[in-house]
Design an enzyme around this catalytic site. Structure first.
Site, short mmCIF file in Angstrom:
data_model
loop_
_atom_site.label_atom_id
_atom_site.label_comp_id
_atom_site.label_asym_id
_atom_site.label_seq_id
_atom_site.Cartn_x
_atom_site.Cartn_y
_atom_site.Cartn_z
N ASP A 76 0.75 -1.20 -0.23
CA ASP A 76 -0.04 -0.18 0.31
C ASP A 76 1.01 1.02 0.43
O ASP A 76 1.96 1.46 0.73
CB ASP A 76 -0.60 -0.08 1.13
CG ASP A 76 -2.00 1.39 1.44
OD1 ASP A 76 -1.40 2.62 1.99
OD2 ASP A 76 -2.91 1.04 0.97
N GLU A 107 -10.74 2.66 -1.47
CA GLU A 107 -12.02 2.25 -1.88
C GLU A 107 -11.93 2.51 -3.71
O GLU A 107 -12.21 1.67 -4.29
CB GLU A 107 -13.65 2.41 -1.97
CG GLU A 107 -14.08 1.17 -1.50
CD GLU A 107 -14.61 -0.06 -1.07
OE1 GLU A 107 -14.28 -1.18 -1.37
OE2 GLU A 107 -13.50 -0.07 -0.12
N ASP A 144 -7.61 -7.87 -0.82
CA ASP A 144 -9.03 -8.08 -1.54
C ASP A 144 -8.18 -8.21 -3.17
O ASP A 144 -8.71 -8.66 -3.63
CB ASP A 144 -9.45 -7.39 -1.93
CG ASP A 144 -10.96 -7.61 -0.51
OD1 ASP A 144 -10.29 -8.35 0.31
OD2 ASP A 144 -12.06 -6.83 -0.23
N LYS A 177 -12.57 -14.97 0.88
CA LYS A 177 -13.20 -14.23 -0.26
C LYS A 177 -12.04 -12.87 -0.77
O LYS A 177 -10.99 -12.35 -0.02
CB LYS A 177 -14.25 -13.36 0.22
CG LYS A 177 -15.16 -14.11 0.20
CD LYS A 177 -16.70 -14.18 0.46
CE LYS A 177 -17.01 -12.57 1.38
NZ LYS A 177 -18.47 -12.59 1.52
N LEU A 205 -0.61 -0.79 13.90
CA LEU A 205 -1.95 -0.46 14.06
C LEU A 205 -1.42 1.05 14.71
O LEU A 205 -2.02 1.86 14.99
CB LEU A 205 -2.64 -1.02 15.27
CG LEU A 205 -3.38 -2.16 14.23
CD1 LEU A 205 -4.33 -3.12 15.46
CD2 LEU A 205 -4.27 -1.89 12.80
N GLU A 219 -16.44 -4.51 12.82
CA GLU A 219 -16.69 -5.22 12.36
C GLU A 219 -15.95 -6.02 14.21
O GLU A 219 -16.49 -7.63 13.62
CB GLU A 219 -15.38 -5.85 11.44
CG GLU A 219 -15.43 -5.35 9.99
CD GLU A 219 -16.79 -5.89 9.67
OE1 GLU A 219 -17.19 -7.03 9.91
OE2 GLU A 219 -17.08 -5.58 8.56
N HIS A 302 -15.80 1.21 5.01
CA HIS A 302 -16.85 -0.08 4.71
C HIS A 302 -17.35 -0.21 6.27
O HIS A 302 -18.66 -0.16 6.54
CB HIS A 302 -15.71 -1.21 4.69
CG HIS A 302 -16.71 -2.46 5.02
ND1 HIS A 302 -17.82 -2.48 4.16
CD2 HIS A 302 -16.36 -3.46 5.67
CE1 HIS A 302 -18.01 -3.83 4.90
NE2 HIS A 302 -17.34 -4.44 5.28
#
Length: 408
Positions: A76, A107, A144, A177, A205, A219, A302
């Site tokens: 990233d 995104e 992803d 996924k 983090l 989440e 998200h």
């Protein structure tokens, strides 16, 4: 050629098709093929992942410090600015020939074009199909993208995840996924493809902004609401103290929060990795949000969209008496205390219905909407009405107005 020899030829080697070799008439011939492919991958929490004294990442790429090992490392862009020097020093110390690709992890860039960019890098490197790894270092979006690229390249190349965000460490990095967005549709295109290993270091983090910490907390709250009442109570006690630094320090309370969230997620995913069963409790907060988060301008993160979705679902559960009013208020209070929005202008009754309609298609014709059935438990419903959605929004707005909760 003798008459006997000529007469014997057709039985050994037909010179032309006859009725004996014609494709049979219906019902014809049928072949049935059945195979099973075992799947196994490791998720490991480790400290000091980028210290050359820690062999975890080197072992994952097959390095032993003597050279002769190659890897494609996709990082990233923001992570590269923060940790690029340490990453390169690590691979140099382990004598790993790393090819570097630095990409955005936003995104807005999560598309097939980005997947193809990764596959082209694999081609240019000449990566070996089974013995050389792709390493992705970044948040959920980039994991992803790279996971999908790895699944498509020569129909499958091994890859390793190093999640650097909270949502990556507790959610996107632990399942199988992959996916990219298509227009206003979240993760519309994707595959199931497991990494060989996910390496989680809480130290990453420390440099994650507060908004993205809240993004991941969504989440964790999801798992608490549908599966783990003890985690819910722990979050109520600690949410005011959760920050980049406390998560990176990973004391007893934060370690329990993160490990319970990961363990709960894996417990739900493992029996149903390929989603053969479409009633999935981990879809909580993901019924309306996939269709709506990309419609917001600017787009919601998200977890922020999941937060609003969960608030609606809390209200729906309260309306059906699955949750007491007091517990519904506790749930909304926790979502807000985590720094997540409870409402958003894009979440109108009309667009909630659009989101639900799309979810029905995704869930094979039924709503299969997970709702909390008491904090820490879940029930599925298939008959939510437009009127209920409207009342649920009114419930959340009334709570937010009364408590001056966040409203984006």
């Amino acid at each position: 050629m003798t008459e006997t020899t000529a007469a014997a030829l057709p039985s050994r080697l037909p010179s032309r098709l006859t009725t004996a070799f014609d494709i049979p008439r219906p019902p014809g011939l049928t072949w049935y093929v059945q195979a099973q492919q075992p799947i196994g991958y490791e998720i490991s929490l480790t400290r000091g992942l980028l210290s050359p004294a820690n062999p975890a990442l080197a072992k994952a790429v097959g390095a032993d410090g003597r050279g002769g090992v190659r890897a494609l490392v996709v990082v990233d862009r923001v992570v590269d600015e923060l940790y690029g020097t340490a990453l390169r020093a690590y691979f140099d110390a382990w004598r790993t020939d790393a090819t570097w690709v630095v990409m955005p992890g936003d995104e807005e860039t999560k598309s097939l074009d980005q997947v193809v960019e990764v596959t082209r890098a694999m081609t240019e490197m000449g990566i070996l199909r089974r013995t050389e790894r792709v390493v992705v270092v970044g948040g959920g979006v980039l994991m992803d993208v790279v996971g999908m690229a790895a699944s498509l390249y020569r129909r499958g190349a091994p890859y390793i995840r190093v999640p650097t965000t909270l949502i990556g460490q507790v959610d996107a990095g632990v399942g199988v996924k992959t996916g990219v967005n298509d227009g206003t549709h979240k993760n519309r295109l994707g595959t199931y493809y497991a990494p060989e290993v996910t390496l989680i270091d809480p130290e990453f983090l420390r440099t994650v902004p507060a908004r993205h910490i809240a993004n991941g907390l969504a989440e964790i709250i999801k798992m608490a609401l549908i599966k783990d009442a003890d985690l819910f109570r722990l979050l109520e006690e600690t949410v005011a103290h959760i920050s980049s630094d406390t998560l990176a320090d990973c004391g007893a309370a934060m370690s329990e929060v993160v490990s319970r969230a990961i363990a709960g997620m894996l417990d739900e995913l493992e029996p149903n990795l390929w989603e053969g069963v479409l009633e999935r409790s981990v879809d909580y907060g993901h019924t309306f949000s996939p269709s709506l988060e990309l419609r917001a301008d600017p787009p919601l993160l998200h977890g922020e969209a999941v937060g609003v979705d969960m608030a609606v679902c809390v209200a729906l559960a309260a309306g059906r008496r699955y949750l007491s009013s007091a517990d519904a208020h506790r749930a909304l209070a926790l979502i807000a205390a985590a720094g997540l929005p409870l409402t958003h202008p894009v979440f109108t009754p009309e667009l909630l219905q659009v989101g639900l309609t799309d979810a029905v298609k995704h869930r094979d014709g039924l709503q299969r909407l997970p709702l909390t059935n008491g904090i820490g438990s879940c029930v599925f419903v298939n008959d939510i009405t437009a009127a209920e959605l409207s009342r649920a929004l009114d419930f959340v707005h009334a709570y937010a107005d009364q408590t001056d909760g966040p409203d984006q």
